[in-house]
Design a protein around this motif. Sequence first.
Motif, PDB file in Angstrom:
ATOM      1  N   CYS A 164     -22.472  27.728 -51.829  1.00  0.00           N
ATOM      2  CA  CYS A 164     -21.370  28.655 -51.565  1.00  0.00           C
ATOM      3  C   CYS A 164     -21.854  30.103 -51.509  1.00  0.00           C
ATOM      4  O   CYS A 164     -21.201  30.953 -50.911  1.00  0.00           O
ATOM      5  CB  CYS A 164     -20.274  28.509 -52.613  1.00  0.00           C
ATOM      6  SG  CYS A 164     -19.509  26.884 -52.589  1.00  0.00           S
ATOM      7  N   PHE A 182     -15.943  31.414 -46.956  1.00  0.00           N
ATOM      8  CA  PHE A 182     -15.910  30.059 -47.500  1.00  0.00           C
ATOM      9  C   PHE A 182     -14.463  29.584 -47.642  1.00  0.00           C
ATOM     10  O   PHE A 182     -14.123  28.472 -47.232  1.00  0.00           O
ATOM     11  CB  PHE A 182     -16.634  29.984 -48.848  1.00  0.00           C
ATOM     12  CG  PHE A 182     -16.665  28.599 -49.421  1.00  0.00           C
ATOM     13  CD1 PHE A 182     -17.603  27.683 -48.990  1.00  0.00           C
ATOM     14  CD2 PHE A 182     -15.734  28.198 -50.371  1.00  0.00           C
ATOM     15  CE1 PHE A 182     -17.628  26.382 -49.496  1.00  0.00           C
ATOM     16  CE2 PHE A 182     -15.746  26.910 -50.886  1.00  0.00           C
ATOM     17  CZ  PHE A 182     -16.698  26.001 -50.450  1.00  0.00           C
ATOM     18  N   GLU A 241     -19.153  22.886 -48.906  1.00  0.00           N
ATOM     19  CA  GLU A 241     -20.352  23.141 -49.728  1.00  0.00           C
ATOM     20  C   GLU A 241     -21.536  22.357 -49.199  1.00  0.00           C
ATOM     21  O   GLU A 241     -22.638  22.887 -49.046  1.00  0.00           O
ATOM     22  CB  GLU A 241     -20.096  22.742 -51.182  1.00  0.00           C
ATOM     23  CG  GLU A 241     -19.161  23.650 -51.922  1.00  0.00           C
ATOM     24  CD  GLU A 241     -18.787  23.103 -53.295  1.00  0.00           C
ATOM     25  OE1 GLU A 241     -19.305  22.037 -53.702  1.00  0.00           O
ATOM     26  OE2 GLU A 241     -17.952  23.743 -53.963  1.00  0.00           O
TER      27      GLU A 241
END
Length: 161
Positions: A14, A22, A45
Motif C-alpha cells: 500500500c 489506493f 494490495e
Amino acid sequence: MTIIVDRPTVTDPCTLVEPGLFDRLVSRIRVDHPELGEVAEPIMEQALAFLATCAANPGADLGPSEQVDVGWHTFILYTRDYAAFCQRTAGRFIHHTPDDVPSGGLGESKTGPGLAATIEAMRAAGYRVDPVVWPDSAADCTSKCHQCYSGCYASPEKAVG
C-alpha cells in the motif's frame, strides 16, 4: 552457534501509491465488481505487490491470479497514475498482455507454471502473498489462472510499446 537466515523484510504494498489513490482503486473495484467487495482491499494490495515484483523481475514469466488481474485492470483505468507508478517503480511501463488462449479442458494453461513462479518471486521480494486472492497450490493454477500471458513485462512474442 547461531545461524542467521537473511530474510527480506515484509513490505507493505500500500505504500507504493498515495493513500488517496489506493482508496479510490479499492472503491472502483467495489463498484465495478460488487461480488468482490469484501476482498477489494486485498485484491488491490496484492495487485500492487505483483506489479512491484514484476518491476523487480523484468523478463520473468510472472502472471496474476484472476482476482489480482481485476486489481491490475482497475489500476490501468487510472492511466496517468498507473504510468507514473510504472515509471517510479520499474523505470518503464509495465504492459498487460492478455492470454488469447485461455486454459482448455486438458488443464493446460500458458500461465500455470508462471503463477507458482510469481508467488515465489513475490515472497522473495518481501511481499506477503494473501491466499484469499491467490490459489494455494500450483495444481490449482491451471484451472484459475488464465487472464494474462507472461503477465507483466512482455509476451514471448516480445510485445513492444
